[in-house]
Design a protein around this motif. Structure first.
Motif, short mmCIF file in Angstrom:
data_model
loop_
_atom_site.label_atom_id
_atom_site.label_comp_id
_atom_site.label_asym_id
_atom_site.label_seq_id
_atom_site.Cartn_x
_atom_site.Cartn_y
_atom_site.Cartn_z
N PRO A 26 0.78 -1.30 0.19
CA PRO A 26 0.02 0.09 -0.02
C PRO A 26 0.94 1.20 -0.03
CG PRO A 26 0.03 -0.85 2.14
CD PRO A 26 0.76 -2.01 1.24
N GLU A 27 0.38 2.40 -0.45
CA GLU A 27 1.11 3.59 -0.55
C GLU A 27 1.79 3.94 0.57
OE1 GLU A 27 2.47 7.31 -2.03
OE2 GLU A 27 1.73 5.55 -3.09
N ILE A 28 0.97 3.80 1.67
CA ILE A 28 1.70 4.19 3.18
C ILE A 28 2.86 3.64 3.28
CG2 ILE A 28 0.28 2.61 4.62
CD1 ILE A 28 0.04 4.88 6.59
N LEU A 29 3.02 2.27 3.10
CA LEU A 29 4.23 1.49 3.04
C LEU A 29 5.14 1.47 2.06
CD1 LEU A 29 2.61 -1.46 5.20
CD2 LEU A 29 3.54 0.54 6.00
N ALA A 30 4.92 1.59 0.74
CA ALA A 30 5.46 1.35 -0.54
C ALA A 30 5.67 2.53 -1.25
CB ALA A 30 4.99 0.19 -1.19
N GLY A 31 5.52 3.75 -0.84
CA GLY A 31 5.47 5.05 -1.57
C GLY A 31 6.05 6.08 -0.65
N GLY A 32 5.89 7.47 -1.23
CA GLY A 32 6.23 8.51 -0.36
C GLY A 32 7.44 8.57 -0.38
N GLY A 33 8.14 9.82 0.38
CA GLY A 33 9.67 9.97 0.75
C GLY A 33 10.38 9.14 1.68
N TYR A 34 11.48 9.29 1.91
CA TYR A 34 12.14 8.46 2.99
C TYR A 34 11.75 8.34 4.07
CZ TYR A 34 16.93 6.91 5.01
OH TYR A 34 17.57 6.01 5.71
N HIS A 35 11.37 9.42 4.85
CA HIS A 35 10.70 9.25 6.17
C HIS A 35 9.41 10.13 6.01
CE1 HIS A 35 15.01 8.33 7.41
NE2 HIS A 35 14.32 7.64 8.10
N ASP A 36 8.30 9.28 6.22
CA ASP A 36 6.96 9.85 5.98
C ASP A 36 6.41 9.78 7.39
OD1 ASP A 36 7.15 10.97 3.56
OD2 ASP A 36 5.81 9.40 2.67
N GLY A 37 5.21 10.26 7.61
CA GLY A 37 4.44 10.12 8.62
C GLY A 37 4.52 10.93 9.79
N SER A 38 3.69 11.12 10.69
CA SER A 38 3.70 11.86 11.99
C SER A 38 4.78 11.58 12.96
CB SER A 38 2.37 11.97 12.61
OG SER A 38 1.97 10.60 13.24
N VAL A 39 4.80 12.31 14.13
CA VAL A 39 5.88 11.97 15.31
C VAL A 39 5.11 10.77 15.82
CG1 VAL A 39 6.93 12.57 17.66
CG2 VAL A 39 6.97 14.09 15.32
N LEU A 40 3.85 10.60 16.33
CA LEU A 40 3.42 9.60 16.83
C LEU A 40 3.37 8.34 16.09
CD1 LEU A 40 1.65 8.35 19.09
CD2 LEU A 40 -0.43 9.15 17.96
N ALA A 41 3.12 8.52 14.76
CA ALA A 41 3.34 7.13 13.98
C ALA A 41 4.62 6.62 13.75
CB ALA A 41 2.68 7.54 12.35
N ASN A 42 5.39 7.39 13.80
CA ASN A 42 6.87 6.87 13.79
C ASN A 42 7.49 6.47 15.02
OD1 ASN A 42 8.26 6.88 10.99
ND2 ASN A 42 7.14 9.03 11.19
N ARG A 43 6.88 6.82 16.14
CA ARG A 43 7.11 6.60 17.38
C ARG A 43 6.66 5.03 17.66
NH1 ARG A 43 9.81 9.55 20.98
NH2 ARG A 43 9.72 11.96 20.92
N LEU A 44 5.51 4.77 16.94
CA LEU A 44 4.81 3.51 17.05
C LEU A 44 5.31 2.37 15.97
CD1 LEU A 44 0.93 4.47 17.33
CD2 LEU A 44 2.51 3.66 19.32
N GLY A 45 6.43 3.08 15.07
CA GLY A 45 7.14 2.08 14.34
C GLY A 45 6.80 2.05 12.73
N LEU A 46 5.96 3.15 12.41
CA LEU A 46 5.99 3.20 11.05
C LEU A 46 6.81 2.87 10.15
CD1 LEU A 46 3.73 3.83 8.46
CD2 LEU A 46 4.51 6.26 9.01
N GLN A 47 8.06 3.62 10.49
CA GLN A 47 9.35 3.26 9.61
C GLN A 47 9.76 1.80 9.21
OE1 GLN A 47 10.50 5.31 7.43
NE2 GLN A 47 12.60 4.82 6.90
N PHE A 48 9.61 1.17 10.49
CA PHE A 48 9.83 -0.42 10.66
C PHE A 48 9.00 -1.03 9.54
CE2 PHE A 48 11.50 -0.16 15.21
CZ PHE A 48 12.83 0.11 14.85
N ALA A 49 7.83 -0.79 9.43
CA ALA A 49 6.95 -1.46 8.43
C ALA A 49 7.18 -1.04 7.10
CB ALA A 49 5.41 -0.97 8.95
#
Length: 322
Positions: A26-49
């Protein structure tokens, strides 16, 4: 239909890529720039996914290389970078170099300053100047060896897109103020999954005129790299929320610069990738790299090749160039 240059070969036929898809998710995982998402989403591990999604897709691709290219591909897979001297025939290289010089003297290059180290960058997009650079457009774009090598390191059946950008870079204390700040002179990785760029050195390039500095082996996803990715994903999200980025006073790559402890954990050892004119460099820019240092007045001349291998168009705030 493109114009043909007398004495130059027609484009080589490539394997069919119909039905082939390089990236899944999905776009949220396989698209966008290098680091995407909010502070909260990345604290919860979005970049790992996001890392897991794209690196799993990469590892599922078939790795194939013709016998004459196997040693180069093996070095690329191991180190993340490979340098090949005298890549093009001497006469072809000389004609391409002459085209670049003629275009430069004709004032066709655009000039920009995007760093904080007095480097003036002058660019010419070959794809937009086919008439002025017919040898580069026809001969380099259709070169069989280059196309096969690019497909092998990208793990794709064929190269469907190749962009060529001529870059002349010079250090000058008289450089105008930066129009924006990217920060390619700071150690950085472009992305969090395998992605390749190539550079053809048009002049001799070493530690005095900006040779690419690369940390061999830094493409590996070890615990140190994952810890760095987590930390930086939060750092970048916070910087964006505070209005910092590539168009402000803070260089973009500086925002995600590895700390000394992170460098040790990832085993980063920097080394310049020097080469004579007509050396071709292939690098996996998931690895850590930066633009090398310049002495006053020294110039780096190159053609950069990109291959449209990213899963999504990079955004304005994700524009690190080496």
């Amino acid at each position: 239909m493109s114009e043909r240059v007398a004495g130059l070969p027609h484009e080589v036929s490539q394997p069919k890529t119909e039905g082939y898809k390089a990236w899944y998710g999905p776009e949220i995982l396989a698209g966008g720039g290098y680091h995407d998402g909010s502070v909260l989403a990345n604290r919860l591990g979005l970049q790992f996914a996001r890392i897991a999604t794209l690196n799993l897709t990469w590892r599922l691709r078939k790795r194939a290389a013709d016998a004459d290219l196997k040693a180069y591909v093996d070095a690329f897979e191991r180190d993340g970078v490979v340098a090949i001297e005298n890549f093009f025939p001497a006469d072809v290289f000389a004609r391409v170099k002459a085209e670049c010089d003629t275009c430069y003297q004709a004032g066709l290059f655009t000039s920009e300053v995007v760093e904080d180290n007095f480097i003036i960058e002058e660019h010419l997009v070959v794809n937009r100047h086919k008439r002025e650079m017919p040898v580069a457009w026809e001969r380099l774009r259709s070169d069989d060896r280059l196309s096969r090598l690019a497909a092998a390191v990208l793990r794709t059946p064929a190269i469907e897109e190749m962009r060529m950008n001529v870059n002349f870079m010079t250090k000058s204390k008289g450089a105008p103020p930066p129009s924006r700040l990217i920060g390619t002179n700071y150690l950085h990785a472009d992305v969090h999954y395998p992605s390749s760029k190539a550079w053809l050195y048009l002049n001799d390039i070493d530690e005095t005129n900006g040779a690419i500095v690369f940390a061999k082996g830094s493409t590996q996803l070890n615990l140190g790299r994952l810890a760095h990715e987590y930390d930086v994903s939060v750092r970048v999200a916070r910087a964006k929320s505070e209005g910092l980025g590539y168009r402000t006073t803070v260089p973009g790559c500086l925002v995600r610069l590895p700390t000394e402890s992170q460098r040790r954990a990832m085993g980063i050892v920097e080394a310049p990738v020097c080469g004579k004119a007509n050396t071709l460099i292939f690098a996996n820019v998931m690895g850590f790299h930066r633009r090398g240092e310049f002495l006053e007045g020294r110039r780096r001349e190159q053609i950069q090749f990109t291959f449209g291998d990213r899963p999504a168009l990079r955004r304005v705030d994700q524009d690190p160039r080496t």
